[in-house]
Design an enzyme around this catalytic site. Structure first.
Site, mmCIF file in Angstrom:
data_model
loop_
_atom_site.group_PDB
_atom_site.id
_atom_site.type_symbol
_atom_site.label_atom_id
_atom_site.label_comp_id
_atom_site.label_asym_id
_atom_site.label_seq_id
_atom_site.Cartn_x
_atom_site.Cartn_y
_atom_site.Cartn_z
ATOM 1 N N LYS A 190 49.367 126.313 51.971
ATOM 2 C CA LYS A 190 48.252 126.545 52.907
ATOM 3 C C LYS A 190 48.821 127.467 53.990
ATOM 4 O O LYS A 190 48.866 127.142 55.175
ATOM 5 C CB LYS A 190 47.784 125.178 53.457
ATOM 6 N N ASP A 222 43.182 124.903 48.759
ATOM 7 C CA ASP A 222 41.734 124.683 48.619
ATOM 8 C C ASP A 222 41.179 125.475 47.440
ATOM 9 O O ASP A 222 40.397 124.969 46.627
ATOM 10 C CB ASP A 222 40.987 124.990 49.921
ATOM 11 N N ASP A 246 50.045 115.424 45.236
ATOM 12 C CA ASP A 246 49.455 114.112 44.983
ATOM 13 C C ASP A 246 47.974 114.291 44.621
ATOM 14 O O ASP A 246 47.469 113.767 43.621
ATOM 15 C CB ASP A 246 49.600 113.278 46.279
ATOM 16 N N ASP A 250 46.160 114.270 40.632
ATOM 17 C CA ASP A 250 45.102 113.321 40.251
ATOM 18 C C ASP A 250 43.861 114.065 39.775
ATOM 19 O O ASP A 250 43.198 113.651 38.826
ATOM 20 C CB ASP A 250 44.751 112.402 41.429
#
Ligand SMILES: NC(=O)c1ccc[n+]([C@@H]2O[C@H](COP(=O)([O-])OP(=O)(O)OC[C@H]3O[C@@H](n4cnc5c(N)ncnc54)[C@H](O)[C@@H]3O)[C@@H](O)[C@H]2O)c1
Length: 366
Positions: A190, A222, A246, A250
């Site tokens: 980022k 993003d 993380d 997922d």
């Protein structure tokens, strides 16, 4: 080759899926002329019950004298109300820390017979074959100084700290992985907002000079989260810091629609690693012969590839998994069209049959 393996079955379905993985592993090692010594050890709830702690010193000793660790899963309702220091998950965090495992790898691959289970359209997922490399030891989850609340309780602070060395070693690992795969690396950060991400990007650019054969792109987290859904087939290796990893891992794990199929590896700079399925201990189906063993079996294949450099042996296991699914055999959690649902043990028998009949089996043994 000779190898020493620490085997930590854990709780719930852990022992069932581990039994399957060991049977498959013994078959492939035998077929290719390798020897393994397996040492079992306690972790999680099973360790709390027998030794009063989720990570006994004896387990750590066994892991330290092994070349790699195979782990099932930990946790279950029996220990849900234990104090924090006596929770099964403490065993997992503890072992990663004690063994210095800083890189978590989660491969996500589409299997043709399972494409109907994906929440995405078939054409978006059929070519998916990616690995997310997540940094495990730094970032917001290990803030320095640690998280705190202001004196009136109305202000909170979490710190996102990384050292150059922590970033260098994970990026290096990701480049090495890209080199033995399709040679494409997406470094995710980022950098338009965070200083830690700007340093991350600088280091990724510097490291890229050592790997001219790897095509690198720098992506914002993003936008990556959108691209993972819109066009997951574009990715080969994705490397990112702890919290981004993380969340993205997922997100990526649902793309192929089958939690029970997903393997993972936690590595350090040498060849040592811990290999475990992504799923938990599934207490709702434990002891019923319903557990899907393929995530653990595929974790064993990752172990052969990353800790021992046994590519042919790893590929033989992966091909057996593919072939068994193509034949329509599965456990109840998998939505295979016209699939034949069999037990954990029976599915493992099918894998072993495939390994013993495979054309890829070394010729001297056929
Ligand atoms: N790495 C780990 O050991 C790990 C990871 C996640 C959760 N957990 C622990 O596991 C326990 C249960 O957690 P949960 O229910 O949130 O997640 P879970 O992954 O154990 O189960 C989620 C659902 O998926 C099913 N499932 C999972 N693995 C399966 C398999 N191999 N075959 C067939 N079905 C499978 C389960 O039956 C359940 O319906 C908790 O104590 C949790 O803390 C451990």
């Amino acid at each position: 080759m000779k190898m020493k393996l620490a085997v930590l079955p854990g709780d719930g379905i852990g022992p069932e899926v581990m039994d399957a993985a060991i049977r498959v592993l013994k078959t492939v090692l035998d077929n290719y002329g390798h020897e393994a010594v397996f040492e079992n050890a306690l972790i999680g709830g099973a360790a709390i019950d027998e030794a009063g702690t989720p990570l006994p010193e004896e387990t750590l000793d066994i892991c330290r004298r092994s070349d790699a660790i195979l782990l099932g899963a930990v946790g279950g309702p029996k220990w849900d109300h234990n104090p924090a220091s006596l929770r099964p998950e403490k065993g997992l965090l503890g072992i990663r820390k004690e063994m210095g495992l800083f890189a978590n790898l989660r491969p996500v691959k589409a299997y043709a017979p399972l494409l109907n289970a994906s929440p995405l359209k078939r054409e978006r997922v059929e070519n998916v074959d990616l690995v997310i490399v997540r940094e495990l030891t730094g970032g917001l989850y290990f803030g320095r100084p640690s998280e705190r609340r202001g004196p009136d309780g109305n202000e909170v602070i979490d710190t996102l700290a990384y050292t150059r060395e922590e970033i260098e070693r994970i990026i290096e690992k990701a480049f090495q992985l890209a080199q033995i795969r399709r040679k494409k690396l997406a470094s995710v950060d980022k950098a338009n907002v965070l200083e830690s991400s700007r340093m991350w990007r600088e280091i990724a650019e510097e490291t890229a000079k050592k790997y001219p054969d790897v095509e690198v792109s720098h992506m914002l987290v993003d936008s990556t989260s959108m691209q993972l859904i819109a066009n997951p087939g574009q990715f080969d290796v994705i490397v990112t810091e702890n919290m981004f990893g993380d969340i993205l891992s997922d997100e990526a794990s649902v793309i192929t629609g089958s939690l029970g199929m997903l393997p993972s590896a936690s590595l350090r700079s040498d060849r040592f690693g811990m290999y475990e399925p992504v799923h938990g201990s599934a207490p709702d189906i434990a002891g019923q012969g319903k557990a899907n063993p393929l995530g653990t079996v595929l974790s064993a294949a990752l172990m052969l590839r990353y800790s021992f450099g046994l590519e042919k042996e790893a590929a033989a296991i992966e091909k057996a998994v593919d072939d068994v699914l193509q034949d329509g055999y599965c456990t109840g959690d998998l939505q295979v069209k016209n699939g034949k649902v069999v037990s954990t043990h029976e599915l493992t028998d099918k894998l072993i049959e495939k390994l013993n009949n495979s054309e890829a089996r070394p010729r001297i043994l056929q």
